[in-house]
Design an enzyme around this catalytic site. Structure first.
Site, PDB file in Angstrom:
ATOM      1  CG  HIS A  87      -1.901   1.137   1.086  1.00 62.48           C
ATOM      2  ND1 HIS A  87      -1.566   2.568   1.309  1.00 62.48           N
ATOM      3  CD2 HIS A  87      -3.122   0.908   0.775  1.00 62.48           C
ATOM      4  CE1 HIS A  87      -3.004   3.206   1.049  1.00 62.48           C
ATOM      5  NE2 HIS A  87      -3.820   2.091   0.915  1.00 62.48           N
ATOM      6  CD  GLU A 140      -5.449   1.786  -3.329  1.00 66.12           C
ATOM      7  OE1 GLU A 140      -6.737   1.835  -2.910  1.00 66.12           O
ATOM      8  OE2 GLU A 140      -4.285   1.794  -2.398  1.00 66.12           O
TER       9      GLU A 140
HETATM   10  P1  PGA Z   1      -9.483   6.032   0.433  1.00 67.16           P
HETATM   11  O1  PGA Z   1      -8.293   4.964   0.622  1.00 67.16           O
HETATM   12  O2  PGA Z   1     -10.774   5.267  -0.141  1.00 67.16           O
HETATM   13  O3  PGA Z   1      -9.700   6.567   1.749  1.00 67.16           O
HETATM   14  O4  PGA Z   1      -9.153   7.025  -0.678  1.00 67.16           O
HETATM   15  C1  PGA Z   1      -8.061   4.050  -0.403  1.00 67.16           C
HETATM   16  C2  PGA Z   1      -6.711   3.279  -0.043  1.00 67.16           C
HETATM   17  O5  PGA Z   1      -5.920   3.734   0.738  1.00 67.16           O
HETATM   18  O6  PGA Z   1      -6.597   2.086  -0.327  1.00 67.16           O
END
Ligand code: PGA
Length: 211
Positions: A87, A140
């Site tokens: 992540h 992401e």
């Molecule tokens: P968020 O986080 O939905 O708060 O943007 C997503 C993530 O960090 O996986």
């Protein structure tokens, strides 16, 4: 095929009652990833539901002198099925490198865990990632995480197509997904699911997302 919705609770202590029997979905596979301290309790709670259990990280060895770490086998023994690896918050705050992430991914897959590998650009998709039916990639973009500012669904689709050209995997989108915008992503066949952070902390949101 069922879409995959993964709730990442990050370093927030969940109200366990949020995850009882009234969270369900007929069209998606649901996974919740609590902090390590809540995995055991959550595992017990989820036994009465179809929601699957995930963790937010894992180490690459199964036992030994690695202070503070949690191994793939330990997670497996707690009925954990999915593990998030790489992540961006771990890459940023804990200095996780691609090399560490590859080791974690290999170890977790070897133990039979399903890996949700997070990337924010294609360079991170190292060539030596094993193509594995238990590997899922979550795209992401950094600027979209926790900002309330998701990326354009068309851009996420483009990225999903590019990832699928490299690896035959499921691709999730993550970054400011909530009950209002989730459909805009899931309507595309290239997007196999979503990874949700902030919206995982509000029971009403969770219910609407699952609906
Ligand atoms: P968020 O986080 O939905 O708060 O943007 C997503 C993530 O960090 O996986």
């Amino acid at each position: 095929m069922k879409k995959l919705i993964i709730f990442n609770l990050k370093m927030n202590a969940p109200d366990l009652s949020d995850w009882n029997g009234d969270i369900k979905s007929s069209s998606a596979e649901l996974v919740v990833c609590p902090p390590f301290t809540h995995i055991d309790k959550m595992a017990n709670l989820l036994k009465k539901t179809k929601i699957k259990l995930g963790s937010q990280d894992v180490f690459w060895e199964n036992s030994g002198a690695y202070t503070g770490e949690i191994s793939p086998v330990m997670l497996k023994n707690l009925d954990v099925e999915y593990v998030i690896i790489g992540h961006s918050e771990r890459r940023q705050y804990l200095g996780e490198t691609d090399e560490m992430i590859v080791k974690k991914t290999r170890a977790a897959l070897k133990t039979g865990l399903k890996v949700v590998l997070c990337i924010s650009d294609l360079n991170q998709l190292e060539k030596d990632f094993i193509e594995n039916e238990n590997l899922v990639i979550a795209y992401e973009p950094l600027w979209a995480i926790g900002t309330g500012n998701p990326c354009k669904p068309e851009d996420a689709v483009e990225m999903a197509k590019n990832i699928k050209k490299i690896l035959n995997v499921k691709v999730l989108y993550g970054g400011s997904v909530n009950s209002q915008n989730i459909k805009d992503f899931l309507k595309y066949e290239e997007i196999d699911g979503v990874l949700i952070g902030g919206a995982s902390l509000k029971k009403n949101e969770i219910k609407q997302i699952c609906r």
